[in-house]
Structure formats: C-alpha cells, structure tokens
Design a protein around this motif. Structure first.
Motif, PDB file in Angstrom:
ATOM      1  N   ASP A  45       8.152  -2.554   6.324  1.00 11.82           N
ATOM      2  CA  ASP A  45       6.812  -2.324   5.778  1.00 11.82           C
ATOM      3  C   ASP A  45       6.765  -2.501   4.377  1.00 11.82           C
ATOM      4  O   ASP A  45       7.188  -1.575   3.768  1.00 11.82           O
ATOM      5  CB  ASP A  45       6.135  -0.950   6.245  1.00 11.82           C
ATOM      6  CG  ASP A  45       4.634  -0.808   5.950  1.00 11.82           C
ATOM      7  OD1 ASP A  45       4.072  -1.548   4.930  1.00 11.82           O
ATOM      8  OD2 ASP A  45       4.001  -0.056   6.402  1.00 11.82           O
ATOM      9  N   ILE A  46       6.477  -3.460   3.779  1.00 11.86           N
ATOM     10  CA  ILE A  46       6.645  -3.864   2.194  1.00 11.86           C
ATOM     11  C   ILE A  46       5.789  -2.943   1.402  1.00 11.86           C
ATOM     12  O   ILE A  46       6.142  -2.179   0.653  1.00 11.86           O
ATOM     13  CB  ILE A  46       6.555  -5.314   1.874  1.00 11.86           C
ATOM     14  CG1 ILE A  46       7.704  -5.981   2.550  1.00 11.86           C
ATOM     15  CG2 ILE A  46       6.319  -5.473   0.496  1.00 11.86           C
ATOM     16  CD1 ILE A  46       7.465  -7.804   2.244  1.00 11.86           C
ATOM     17  N   ALA A  47       4.633  -2.879   1.975  1.00 14.83           N
ATOM     18  CA  ALA A  47       3.543  -2.075   1.306  1.00 14.83           C
ATOM     19  C   ALA A  47       3.922  -0.526   1.145  1.00 14.83           C
ATOM     20  O   ALA A  47       3.886   0.044   0.331  1.00 14.83           O
ATOM     21  CB  ALA A  47       2.180  -1.883   1.769  1.00 14.83           C
ATOM     22  N   ASN A  48       4.843  -0.101   2.256  1.00 14.80           N
ATOM     23  CA  ASN A  48       5.127   1.482   2.092  1.00 14.80           C
ATOM     24  C   ASN A  48       6.575   1.620   2.040  1.00 14.80           C
ATOM     25  O   ASN A  48       7.073   2.413   1.912  1.00 14.80           O
ATOM     26  CB  ASN A  48       4.797   1.837   3.670  1.00 14.80           C
ATOM     27  CG  ASN A  48       3.224   2.274   3.827  1.00 14.80           C
ATOM     28  OD1 ASN A  48       2.732   3.005   2.942  1.00 14.80           O
ATOM     29  ND2 ASN A  48       2.573   1.583   4.848  1.00 14.80           N
ATOM     30  N   ASN A  49       7.334   0.412   1.393  1.00 15.58           N
ATOM     31  CA  ASN A  49       8.716   0.565   1.137  1.00 15.58           C
ATOM     32  C   ASN A  49       9.428   1.364   2.290  1.00 15.58           C
ATOM     33  O   ASN A  49      10.310   2.079   2.018  1.00 15.58           O
ATOM     34  CB  ASN A  49       8.831   1.415  -0.214  1.00 15.58           C
ATOM     35  CG  ASN A  49       9.229   0.658  -1.428  1.00 15.58           C
ATOM     36  OD1 ASN A  49       9.690  -0.480  -1.149  1.00 15.58           O
ATOM     37  ND2 ASN A  49       8.697   1.012  -2.461  1.00 15.58           N
ATOM     38  N   THR A  50       9.216   0.687   3.428  1.00  9.95           N
ATOM     39  CA  THR A  50       9.786   1.397   4.562  1.00  9.95           C
ATOM     40  C   THR A  50      10.696   0.487   5.533  1.00  9.95           C
ATOM     41  O   THR A  50      10.021  -0.606   5.692  1.00  9.95           O
ATOM     42  CB  THR A  50       9.180   2.375   5.342  1.00  9.95           C
ATOM     43  OG1 THR A  50       8.463   3.431   4.589  1.00  9.95           O
ATOM     44  CG2 THR A  50       9.629   3.170   6.570  1.00  9.95           C
ATOM     45  N   VAL A  51      11.884   0.665   5.973  1.00  9.15           N
ATOM     46  CA  VAL A  51      12.307  -0.301   7.054  1.00  9.15           C
ATOM     47  C   VAL A  51      12.614   0.402   8.114  1.00  9.15           C
ATOM     48  O   VAL A  51      12.735   1.912   8.181  1.00  9.15           O
ATOM     49  CB  VAL A  51      13.704  -0.853   6.681  1.00  9.15           C
ATOM     50  CG1 VAL A  51      14.822   0.415   6.385  1.00  9.15           C
ATOM     51  CG2 VAL A  51      14.449  -1.773   7.577  1.00  9.15           C
TER      52      VAL A  51
END
Length: 119
Positions: free
Chosen positions: A73-79
């Motif tokens: 999730d690029i917007a939330n900087n999460t993988v």
C-alpha cells in the motif's frame, strides 16, 4: 535511517492463514524493493517474497509459491504478506526488509514477528 515495524504474527493451525504487515512510519524516500524473510530455529535467514515498490513486480521462494502473496500500500507505506495454507515448516520469525536501490542490499530490517504453525 528507516524504521520498519512488523505485526500480525501468531499461532495458527496447519492449513490456516495469517496476514503480516510491515509499516514504515515517517518514511519519506520510497524503497526500490521490499522483501519478507524468515528464520526458523537452527536455520539461516531465508528469502520468502519480494516486491518492487513502484511497479509491483513480485517474486517468491519456491516453497511458498501459490500459498503466499506479497502486496503493498504505497499511500500508507506498508507491505503485506498474506499467508494461506500454512504448514508446520512455515514456523519461523518473519522479517521485512527494505532495499533502497536497484542492485543494493536489503539494508533496513524490522524486528521480526513470530509465526507458529501447529500440526
């Protein structure tokens, strides 16, 4: 310095599912690639899955192909690592890591989260 924070580990029965998350709070520079690794007791740390951050290309270790899915999730900087059809041999501490540049090493690591699969 990039801080990576994993969550989502736990105890699950064989055949069950878990989803791991790895957040990078406050990260301002996107990585080239994010990866998940795991280390079982008495074994070396091993690659599980990777994703190119911008393009979304993925690759997996043969042992998890068809069962695990990495996403971001690029917007939330999460993988994320969605793990289905878990087996006892998937028991390990799971780490996420960031590779900042193409051809570079995984230079930033999280603290790890324990996944235990009971048979």
């Amino acid at each position: 310095q990039v801080r990576l924070v994993e969550s989502g580990g736990g105890l699950v029965q064989a055949g069950g599912s878990l989803r791991l998350s790895c957040a990078a709070p406050g990260r301002t520079v996107s990585p080239y690639m994010m990866g998940w690794f795991r280390q079982a007791p008495g074994k070396e740390r091993a690659f599980v899955a990777g994703i190119v951050w911008s393009a979304g290309y993925t690759n997996y270790a043969d042992s998890v192909k068809g069962r695990f899915t990495i996403s971001r999730d690029i917007a939330n900087n999460t993988v994320y690592l969605q793990m289905n059809g878990l087996k006892a041999e998937d028991t390990a501490v799971y780490y996420c890591a960031a590779r900042q540049v193409l051809g570079g090493i995984y230079q930033y690591w999280g603290q790890g989260t324990q996944v235990t699969v009971s048979s």
